[in-house]
Motif scaffolding. Structure first.
Motif, short mmCIF file in Angstrom:
data_model
loop_
_atom_site.label_atom_id
_atom_site.label_comp_id
_atom_site.label_asym_id
_atom_site.label_seq_id
_atom_site.Cartn_x
_atom_site.Cartn_y
_atom_site.Cartn_z
N PHE A 1 -5.34 6.72 -4.97
CA PHE A 1 -6.79 6.92 -4.87
C PHE A 1 -7.04 8.40 -4.59
O PHE A 1 -6.15 9.13 -4.14
N ASP A 2 -8.23 8.86 -4.89
CA ASP A 2 -8.64 10.25 -4.67
C ASP A 2 -7.67 11.24 -5.30
O ASP A 2 -7.36 12.30 -4.72
N GLY A 3 -7.15 10.91 -6.48
CA GLY A 3 -6.31 11.85 -7.21
C GLY A 3 -4.92 12.05 -6.67
O GLY A 3 -4.29 13.09 -6.95
N GLY A 4 -4.41 11.07 -5.89
CA GLY A 4 -3.08 11.24 -5.34
C GLY A 4 -2.41 9.93 -5.00
O GLY A 4 -3.05 8.87 -5.00
N HIS A 5 -1.13 10.00 -4.71
CA HIS A 5 -0.34 8.86 -4.25
C HIS A 5 -0.15 9.03 -2.75
O HIS A 5 0.45 10.01 -2.30
N HIS A 6 -0.64 8.07 -1.96
CA HIS A 6 -0.77 8.26 -0.52
C HIS A 6 0.31 7.48 0.24
O HIS A 6 0.57 6.30 -0.04
N PHE A 7 0.89 8.17 1.22
CA PHE A 7 1.93 7.58 2.08
C PHE A 7 1.55 7.84 3.53
O PHE A 7 1.44 8.99 3.95
N ARG A 8 1.34 6.75 4.27
CA ARG A 8 0.91 6.91 5.66
C ARG A 8 2.11 6.79 6.60
O ARG A 8 3.23 6.53 6.19
N SER A 9 1.88 7.04 7.88
CA SER A 9 2.96 6.94 8.88
C SER A 9 3.51 5.52 8.90
O SER A 9 2.74 4.56 8.85
N PHE A 10 4.80 5.34 9.05
CA PHE A 10 5.85 6.32 8.97
C PHE A 10 6.56 6.20 7.64
O PHE A 10 7.75 6.52 7.53
N PHE A 11 5.81 5.74 6.64
CA PHE A 11 6.35 5.72 5.28
C PHE A 11 6.48 7.14 4.74
O PHE A 11 7.13 7.36 3.73
N ASN A 12 5.84 8.11 5.40
CA ASN A 12 5.97 9.51 4.99
C ASN A 12 7.00 10.25 5.84
O ASN A 12 7.10 11.47 5.76
N ALA A 13 7.75 9.52 6.65
CA ALA A 13 8.78 10.14 7.49
C ALA A 13 10.12 9.45 7.21
O ALA A 13 10.91 9.92 6.40
N ASP A 14 10.36 8.31 7.85
CA ASP A 14 11.61 7.57 7.64
C ASP A 14 11.79 7.19 6.17
O ASP A 14 12.87 7.34 5.60
N LEU B 1 0.81 -1.22 0.00
CA LEU B 1 0.00 0.00 0.00
C LEU B 1 0.84 1.27 0.00
O LEU B 1 0.29 2.37 0.04
N VAL B 2 2.17 1.15 -0.03
CA VAL B 2 3.02 2.34 -0.10
C VAL B 2 2.76 3.06 -1.43
O VAL B 2 2.87 2.47 -2.50
N GLY B 3 2.38 4.33 -1.35
CA GLY B 3 2.08 5.09 -2.55
C GLY B 3 0.77 4.71 -3.20
O GLY B 3 0.60 4.92 -4.41
N ALA B 4 -0.17 4.16 -2.41
CA ALA B 4 -1.46 3.74 -2.96
C ALA B 4 -2.14 4.89 -3.69
O ALA B 4 -2.17 6.02 -3.20
#
Length: 684
Positions: free
Chosen positions: A143-156, A138-141
């Motif tokens: 949907f909704d017009g974007g590529h989504h990165f959740r914690s902590f894939f959007n930090a480390d 699900l890294v970079g999933a």
């Protein structure tokens, strides 16, 4: 008893599963080039420790040993030359492997490392892959017009992507992708692995996919090495080895149960698991504790902490060789084990230092002779000295910019004596049943010896290093730095507890009453801890708005264009954006565009002059002369404008830049890229 054909079928099945899972997670191209890079860098270890009919655990050991040798040699030669061309990167492991093959004694074999043929060796790596597959998928999933990165894939993970792309440029020491005028004062040796994937693909594979493919390989290796070490310690007892390695991978903390006790009874259990980070909780708070013992898990290690995972892989490889050392020639210095120590601090500074300390102590206790002890001490010192030419450490304190995440408020309100008093129960609740099993295993096997050496020495030293590090962090360090030190310490402590657990499960106490009492304590702990891995799996696979960084489709398309159509050494400036943990969206050009930025909030302590210049570039009130002066100060080649980052100022700033006659080389409804002719600094 499982025969060899069954074990071979199981091993083949694991490799097929790994291949398919990696293709789904990272894509076919990234997977194939990652396997090629892994094989290439593994060649020295395969030449030294490989053998016909070797088990997967033995092959994993040989691979990690080879990668350690290849990385170390590549770093040393690259630093001497000042760069690491692809041809040199490929030639180094090939040359070392050929040299080992030619110099290897004909009668010497790796039979001392051989493990019993058993299908149980795939259990631990299978758990590691299953626990990590969905979050990584699900890294970079999209949907909704974007590529989504959740914690902590959007930090480390964002940092790992940018650093991997930086190492792929081949300059050593590398520069900071978030501050183009600075060296990268961060332990960067791991990033040579995904960088090799990127370079072998001709830069067709992105940093995101290269990292994901490497992480999948490392996760499988972690399970295999954990099992291989445990079966060595248990002297071939398969079930205890598999149980200890799986329990450690699951990391059965009670903190997951704590989150359900806090919120699960009020809101839905699934919603609680999706929104509450159990790592920030402590079960003892239900007993009115005002302190918190920070501890992470191997499950999280398998997600977005690949540099610490590689350091742990080297430590487990050394430990297996250490336990198998009875087959060595008497009196010979164990240079293969010594080489594994050298790159550890360059791969992961804190985990590496702890692992190197445990290695040095264990080796010194084993030989108890002055000369080998001095050699191990010198090797430990050399591993730290290598940090200076690598640029990871500097003799100039001002070179070490502070990590912006360390500004997070994690102050302790409980007095030190109270915190120390709470640490014993917090060790049990944080590490769960493995903590009790590990200590019990060290205790009950303290007098058991193999070839005159106590079996419990290795787990005892490892656990002691971890516990002392915890106490040291509590006593000497404040704020977020204390939390970071304890989180990293937990990885090494878990390794020691796993070894102790394997010893206990293979040598249960003979006194029936004590065994029944111990089971009465451990079984409830085990059952209560099962919530933790499930909780973490749900949390890392959900996208609550507050934990999500979404890169709009228009931005991702533009960032991919940058990666394909601009020079590798080009410098950009984008609007200053704080990292996610500080409330922002981060420096996307350095992460997904694979190009350095002149100034970024993530870089930490940036010159106030450069920060002011970056603000002026995107100031709609600045005139052309002021903006030009700021661009000369920043020494950039391109300006990146994005509606996602500038919001209402985007359209106004685009019109201003057009009116100033700027060279717009890329334009869409939501992104504009401006080319700027970088001026040559005046000679002094």
């Amino acid at each position: 008893m499982i025969n060899r054909p069954s074990a071979q079928v199981a091993g083949f099945g694991l490799l097929v599963f790994l291949l398919l899972a990696s293709c789904l997670v990272a894509g076919v191209a990234a997977t194939l080039f990652a396997w090629l890079a892994w094989l290439l860098l593994s060649l020295p270890g395969l030449a030294l420790f490989g053998s016909r009919g070797a088990s997967l655990a033995q092959l994993a050991l040989a691979s990690v040993a080879g990668i350690a040798v290849s990385l170390l040699a590549s770093i040393i030669l690259g630093l001497l030359v000042g760069k690491l061309p692809l041809l040199l990167l490929v030639a180094i492991p090939v040359a070392i492997a050929l040299t080992i093959h030619l110099l290897r004694h004909p009668g010497r074999s790796s039979t001392g490392l051989a493990l019993p043929a058993t299908a149980w060796e795939i259990a631990a790596p299978l758990f590691a892959l299953l626990l990590s597959f969905l979050p990584l998928y699900l890294v970079g999933a999209e949907f909704d017009g974007g590529h989504h990165f959740r914690s902590f894939f959007n930090a480390d993970f964002f940092k790992h992507i940018a650093n991997s792309e930086e190492l792929a440029r081949g300059t050593l020491p590398p520069l900071n992708p978030f501050a183009a005028d600075q060296e990268l004062h961060y332990y960067w040796a791991f990033y040579l692995l995904p960088a090799t994937v990127i370079r072998l693909s001709g830069f067709a594979v992105s940093g995101v996919d290269a990292l994901l493919a490497v992480v999948m390989l490392q996760n499988c290796a972690l399970g295999l090495l954990a099992f291989g070490l445990c079966i060595r310690l248990t002297q071939g007892r398969v079930i205890p080895a598999a149980a200890a390695s799986i329990l450690t991978l699951l990391s059965l903390s009670l903190d997951g149960l704590a989150s359900l006790m806090d919120w699960g009874l009020i809101r839905r259990v699934g919603l609680t698991m999706a929104t509450v980070n159990q790592e920030a909780l402590d079960f003892t708070q239900h007993w009115h504790s005002s302190s918190h013992l920070a501890g992470s898990t191997w499950q999280r290690l398998c997600l977005y902490l690949p540099q610490h995972e590689l350091a742990l892989l080297l430590f487990l490889t050394w430990a297996t060789l250490f336990v198998s050392a009875n087959s060595e020639r008497a009196g010979a210095f164990p240079w293969p084990r010594a080489v594994l120590l050298l790159p550890l601090p360059m791969i992961s500074f804190y985990v590496g230092i702890l692992a190197a300390t445990a290695i040095t102590l264990s080796e010194s206790i084993r030989v108890r002779r002055l000369q080998p002890v001095l050699i191990w001490g010198l090797i430990l010192g050399l591993s730290i000295l290598l940090l200076f030419p690598a640029g990871i450490l500097s003799t100039n304190p001002s070179d070490h910019v502070s990590d912006p995440f360390l500004a997070l408020n994690d102050e302790l309100y409980a007095p030190l004596p109270e915190r120390i008093a709470w640490m014993v129960p917090q060790f049990i609740t944080t590490f769960g049943v493995v903590f009790l099993l590990g200590l019990a295993g060290i205790g009950v096997t303290s007098k058991l010896k193999e070839q005159g050496f106590p079996l419990a020495t290795l787990p005892l030293v490892t656990v002691a290093v971890g516990v002392i590090s915890y106490f040291g962090a509590e006593i000497l360090i404040d704020g977020r730095l204390r939390v970071e030190a304890e989180l990293k310490t937990s990885f090494i402590l878990l390794a020691g507890l796993m070894m102790g657990s394997a010893l206990f499960l293979s040598h249960p106490p003979s006194f029936a009453g004590a065994w029944r009492l111990f089971r009465a304590v451990c079984i409830p702990l085990l059952l209560a801890g099962l919530v933790s891995p499930l909780h973490d799996l749900v949390w890392h696979s959900s996208f609550p708005r507050d934990d999500d960084v979404a890169v709009a489709d228009a931005d991702m398309e533009a960032l991919r264009w940058i990666r394909k159509n601009t020079a590798a050494d080009a410098v950009f400036q984008q609007p200053l954006e704080r990292p996610f943990l500080l409330g922002g969206k981060d420096a996307w050009v350095a992460i997904f565009g694979a190009r350095r930025v002149a100034v970024a909030e993530r870089a930490g302590a940036v010159s106030p002059t450069l920060r002011h210049a970056a603000d002026l570039v995107f100031d709609t009130a600045a005139d052309r002369e002021t903006r030009e002066r700021a661009l000369r100060e920043l020494q950039v080649d391109y300006i990146y404008l994005s509606r996602s980052l500038l919001k209402r100022e985007f359209d106004q700033l685009t019109k201003i830049l057009l009116a100033e006659g700027r060279d717009i080389i890329y334009r869409s409804a939501d992104v504009v890229i401006v080319k700027h002719q970088r001026s040559t600094p005046a000679a002094h």
